[in-house]
Design an enzyme around this catalytic site. Structure first.
Site, short mmCIF file in Angstrom:
data_model
loop_
_atom_site.label_atom_id
_atom_site.label_comp_id
_atom_site.label_asym_id
_atom_site.label_seq_id
_atom_site.Cartn_x
_atom_site.Cartn_y
_atom_site.Cartn_z
CB SER A 14 -0.93 -0.04 1.22
OG SER A 14 -0.16 -0.11 2.41
CG ASP A 188 0.99 10.21 7.93
OD1 ASP A 188 1.63 9.63 8.83
OD2 ASP A 188 1.01 9.84 6.75
CG HIS A 191 2.63 6.72 5.71
ND1 HIS A 191 1.51 7.54 5.73
CD2 HIS A 191 2.31 5.65 4.95
CE1 HIS A 191 0.55 6.98 5.01
NE2 HIS A 191 1.01 5.83 4.52
#
Length: 257
Positions: A14, A188, A191
């Site tokens: 992903s 965020d 990540h």
């Protein structure tokens, strides 16, 4: 293909994979470590879960391809473990189905060739505080917790042991650092920072080095492409020979093992 045939190492997953070549990411680091030794190919798809991956895995890794990867590093799980939305839409995949999907992905990759190897990465923890306070834009309907993430990670590692697949238990490894939430996870909350990527690369290289694969895919065991001596290199201090720079690694901040 460009130039002589090298081993191909494919990264499949992903956004964890798609972002891996940005901002000092782990894919970019691997590409540097394997420079002139293997080609790192990125097949990362932001927002994907294992259901979406299975829909197109035959196109991403066709069984009749002339060149098959020597190694595939797979990451899925973060999106699958997001809390289910009342609408039924979204990336959530129940744990049992997630493991079955990962099993199917593993079997497909292992069937590509007798020499195709596989490493699976478990999802790292998230910075829950950031996610809880970032309820706007694309993350408005994202609820992801480390309690649930741990269950998905542990189940994947157990599946890998059952199938005798190499794996990196990154959920637990990253937490060995006391400051992982601030140094290894981006703003965020999900990540990897460059520091987190370095940690992951270290674990991946450790697995590759210790794996009982023939031939070995450990970077120090692979030949350097066009590594022979040449009269066209910089002249040595003796004035009668040249200095071969093919295997120089002084430019790297980390001396990778």
């Amino acid at each position: 293909m460009v130039g002589p045939k090298r081993p191909v190492i494919a990264l499949f997953g992903s956004s964890f994979v798609q972002y891996s070549f940005s901002n000092g990411g782990w894919g970019a680091i691997l590409a540097d470590v394997y420079a002139r030794k293997a080609d790192i190919v990125m097949r990362g798809y932001q927002g994907w879960n294992t259901r979406r991956a299975l829909e197109v895995i035959d196109e991403v890794f066709p069984k009749d391809a002339l060149v098959q990867p020597s190694l595939v590093i797979v990451y899925f799980g973060g999106n699958d473990s997001i809390e289910e939305h009342p609408s039924g839409l979204g990336p959530h995949v129940p744990l049992e189905e997630y493991i079955e999907n990962m099993r199917k992905i593993a079997n497909h990759i292992k069937s590509l060739s007798k020499k195709t190897r596989l490493i699976m990465l478990s999802c790292p923890p998230v910075n829950e505080e950031i996610l809880q306070n970032n309820k706007r834009g694309a993350l408005t309907n994202v609820t992801r917790t480390n309690e649930v993430g741990k269950r998905y990670s542990d189940a994947l590692i157990m599946m890998c042991k059952e199938m005798k697949i190499e794996a990196v238990d990154f959920f637990h490894t990253i937490q060995k650092r006391d400051d992982w939430e601030t140094t290894c996870i981006t703003r965020d909350g999900i990540h990897l920072t460059e520091e987190g990527s370095k940690l992951l690369v270290g674990e991946i290289l450790k697995v590759i080095k210790n794996a009982k694969w023939e031939p070995s895919l450990y970077w120090k065991s692979l030949p350097t492409e066009f590594g022979e001596n040449s009269d066209y290199y910089v002249v040595a201090p003796d004035g009668a020979s040249t200095i071969n720079p093919s295997d120089w690694t002084y430019h790297r901040k980390i001396r990778w093992d």
